[in-house]
Design a protein around this motif. Structure first.
Motif, mmCIF file in Angstrom:
data_model
loop_
_atom_site.group_PDB
_atom_site.id
_atom_site.type_symbol
_atom_site.label_atom_id
_atom_site.label_comp_id
_atom_site.label_asym_id
_atom_site.label_seq_id
_atom_site.Cartn_x
_atom_site.Cartn_y
_atom_site.Cartn_z
ATOM 1 N N LEU A 75 47.635 90.963 6.706
ATOM 2 C CA LEU A 75 46.743 90.747 7.849
ATOM 3 C C LEU A 75 47.510 90.609 9.152
ATOM 4 C CD1 LEU A 75 44.111 88.288 6.342
ATOM 5 C CD2 LEU A 75 43.891 90.740 6.729
ATOM 6 N N ASP A 76 48.711 90.028 9.113
ATOM 7 C CA ASP A 76 49.455 89.847 10.355
ATOM 8 C C ASP A 76 49.998 91.161 10.906
ATOM 9 O OD1 ASP A 76 51.303 90.072 8.308
ATOM 10 O OD2 ASP A 76 52.656 88.555 9.108
ATOM 11 N N LYS A 77 49.908 92.250 10.142
ATOM 12 C CA LYS A 77 50.329 93.569 10.629
ATOM 13 C C LYS A 77 49.160 94.386 11.180
ATOM 14 C CE LYS A 77 54.536 92.962 9.254
ATOM 15 N NZ LYS A 77 55.272 92.092 10.133
ATOM 16 N N ILE A 78 47.934 93.927 10.952
ATOM 17 C CA ILE A 78 46.750 94.648 11.426
ATOM 18 C C ILE A 78 46.594 94.414 12.925
ATOM 19 C CG2 ILE A 78 44.229 94.805 11.324
ATOM 20 C CD1 ILE A 78 44.430 94.135 8.344
ATOM 21 N N THR A 79 46.543 95.510 13.691
ATOM 22 C CA THR A 79 46.359 95.402 15.138
ATOM 23 C C THR A 79 44.899 95.582 15.528
ATOM 24 O OG1 THR A 79 46.893 97.737 15.409
ATOM 25 C CG2 THR A 79 48.690 96.152 15.693
ATOM 26 N N ASP A 80 44.161 96.405 14.774
ATOM 27 C CA ASP A 80 42.754 96.630 15.103
ATOM 28 C C ASP A 80 42.035 97.246 13.919
ATOM 29 O OD1 ASP A 80 40.469 96.600 16.683
ATOM 30 O OD2 ASP A 80 40.893 98.513 17.636
ATOM 31 N N LEU A 81 40.736 97.093 13.903
ATOM 32 C CA LEU A 81 39.868 97.778 12.954
ATOM 33 C C LEU A 81 38.858 98.540 13.801
ATOM 34 C CD1 LEU A 81 40.930 95.275 11.161
ATOM 35 C CD2 LEU A 81 39.049 95.903 9.712
ATOM 36 N N GLU A 88 30.193 93.511 10.723
ATOM 37 C CA GLU A 88 30.366 92.166 10.153
ATOM 38 C C GLU A 88 31.665 92.069 9.359
ATOM 39 O OE1 GLU A 88 26.956 90.842 7.903
ATOM 40 O OE2 GLU A 88 25.596 91.681 9.408
ATOM 41 N N PHE A 89 31.945 93.083 8.545
ATOM 42 C CA PHE A 89 33.173 93.064 7.752
ATOM 43 C C PHE A 89 34.388 93.118 8.672
ATOM 44 C CE2 PHE A 89 36.528 95.035 5.148
ATOM 45 C CZ PHE A 89 36.592 94.090 4.130
ATOM 46 N N ARG A 90 34.344 93.965 9.696
ATOM 47 C CA ARG A 90 35.444 94.047 10.658
ATOM 48 C C ARG A 90 35.692 92.692 11.310
ATOM 49 N NH1 ARG A 90 34.036 96.810 16.070
ATOM 50 N NH2 ARG A 90 32.840 94.910 16.067
ATOM 51 N N ASP A 91 34.628 92.031 11.757
ATOM 52 C CA ASP A 91 34.771 90.733 12.407
ATOM 53 C C ASP A 91 35.346 89.685 11.447
ATOM 54 O OD1 ASP A 91 33.751 91.906 14.672
ATOM 55 O OD2 ASP A 91 31.728 91.068 14.430
ATOM 56 N N VAL A 109 37.388 90.242 8.869
ATOM 57 C CA VAL A 109 38.814 90.541 8.663
ATOM 58 C C VAL A 109 39.621 90.105 9.888
ATOM 59 C CG1 VAL A 109 40.513 92.388 8.379
ATOM 60 C CG2 VAL A 109 38.404 92.431 7.045
ATOM 61 N N LEU A 110 39.133 90.421 11.090
ATOM 62 C CA LEU A 110 39.865 90.042 12.306
ATOM 63 C C LEU A 110 39.915 88.525 12.478
ATOM 64 C CD1 LEU A 110 38.647 92.797 14.795
ATOM 65 C CD2 LEU A 110 40.859 92.630 13.627
ATOM 66 N N GLU A 111 38.865 87.849 12.077
ATOM 67 C CA GLU A 111 38.843 86.385 12.133
ATOM 68 C C GLU A 111 39.908 85.794 11.197
ATOM 69 O OE1 GLU A 111 35.660 83.450 10.225
ATOM 70 O OE2 GLU A 111 34.854 84.513 11.961
ATOM 71 N N GLN A 112 39.995 86.323 9.988
ATOM 72 C CA GLN A 112 41.011 85.849 9.043
ATOM 73 C C GLN A 112 42.414 86.216 9.526
ATOM 74 O OE1 GLN A 112 40.601 83.812 6.586
ATOM 75 N NE2 GLN A 112 42.707 83.849 5.879
ATOM 76 N N ARG A 113 42.552 87.402 10.126
ATOM 77 C CA ARG A 113 43.850 87.805 10.679
ATOM 78 C C ARG A 113 44.296 86.820 11.759
ATOM 79 N NH1 ARG A 113 44.144 92.061 15.192
ATOM 80 N NH2 ARG A 113 42.950 90.360 16.031
ATOM 81 N N ASP A 114 43.360 86.421 12.620
ATOM 82 C CA ASP A 114 43.686 85.472 13.678
ATOM 83 C C ASP A 114 44.108 84.123 13.095
ATOM 84 O OD1 ASP A 114 43.160 87.437 15.518
ATOM 85 O OD2 ASP A 114 41.150 86.685 16.023
ATOM 86 N N ARG A 115 43.441 83.684 12.033
ATOM 87 C CA ARG A 115 43.840 82.429 11.376
ATOM 88 C C ARG A 115 45.269 82.516 10.863
ATOM 89 N NH1 ARG A 115 38.707 82.302 8.179
ATOM 90 N NH2 ARG A 115 37.259 81.256 9.541
ATOM 91 N N VAL A 116 45.593 83.635 10.228
ATOM 92 C CA VAL A 116 46.933 83.812 9.661
ATOM 93 C C VAL A 116 47.978 83.856 10.765
ATOM 94 C CG1 VAL A 116 48.410 85.461 8.450
ATOM 95 C CG2 VAL A 116 46.161 84.924 7.553
ATOM 96 N N THR A 117 47.732 84.636 11.805
ATOM 97 C CA THR A 117 48.745 84.773 12.855
ATOM 98 C C THR A 117 48.893 83.483 13.652
ATOM 99 O OG1 THR A 117 47.114 85.784 14.327
ATOM 100 C CG2 THR A 117 48.530 87.270 13.077
ATOM 101 N N LEU A 118 47.821 82.763 13.896
ATOM 102 C CA LEU A 118 47.934 81.490 14.611
ATOM 103 C C LEU A 118 48.703 80.471 13.785
ATOM 104 C CD1 LEU A 118 44.420 81.150 16.273
ATOM 105 C CD2 LEU A 118 46.593 81.664 17.382
#
Length: 184
Positions: free
Chosen positions: A82-88, A130-133, A135-144
């Protein structure tokens, strides 16, 4: 069970997706001209193959990765951190739009162009926004979380030897300030 095995969300794929696969294959055959004589055979065989392609398409969100599995003859499994994902990105081509579907493209850091270089494309995700949001929400949790732990690791903790340590530092700063004032 490891933390990465916990499934937070699973992408649902629209049941119209096999029809999209079939239309996409037929369009490719039409545009290649050489394959046009094979279209009647593909109309018979393709339906079953595309149904299997639909059944084998899986996308799961875990706490630190997005796992994608797909394929019938050639099976592909990807685990995208997830920390490598820049966008969906949500995309609609003419065939997808005709069927009322969209495609979710996973863009990664350093991914370049194409699925072989770090990206994955998921056509026909139901409730794609909804799925995109999610995934991006979880990505933000991981990167933060990773950023805060890196900052904490970068600043070493200095143990206080005595309760008077801060008083000593204050006294030293006062002496330095006095010396600077005397020189001026």
């Amino acid at each position: 069970m490891a933390q990465n095995d916990v499934i937070l969300a699973r992408a649902e794929f629209d049941p119209r997706l096999p029809r999209y696969f079939m239309l996409q294959a037929l369009a490719g055959m039409l545009f290649s001209f050489v394959m046009i004589p094979l279209i009647p055979f593909w109309l018979i065989l393709g339906r079953g193959i595309h149904q299997q392609q639909y059944k084998n398409l899986v996308c799961e969100l875990t706490p630190r990765t997005l796992k994608v599995r797909r394929g019938v003859l050639f099976k592909v499994q990807k685990s995208i951190p997830l920390d490598k994902i820049t966008d969906l990105a949500l995309n609609e081509g003419p065939i997808l739009r005709y069927l009322g579907l969209c495609s979710l493209t996973i863009e990664t850091a350093g991914g370049g162009q194409g699925a072989a270089t770090g990206q994955a494309v998921l056509p026909g995700v139901a409730n794609a926004e909804e799925f995109r949001d999610r995934v991006l929400e979880q990505r933000d949790r991981v990167t933060l979380r990773d950023d805060s732990s890196e900052r904490a690791a970068a600043v070493p903790a200095v143990p206080m030897r005595e309760s008077g340590t801060l008083d000593e530092i204050r006294d030293i700063l006062v002496r330095i300030d006095q010396r600077l004032a005397d020189r001026a």
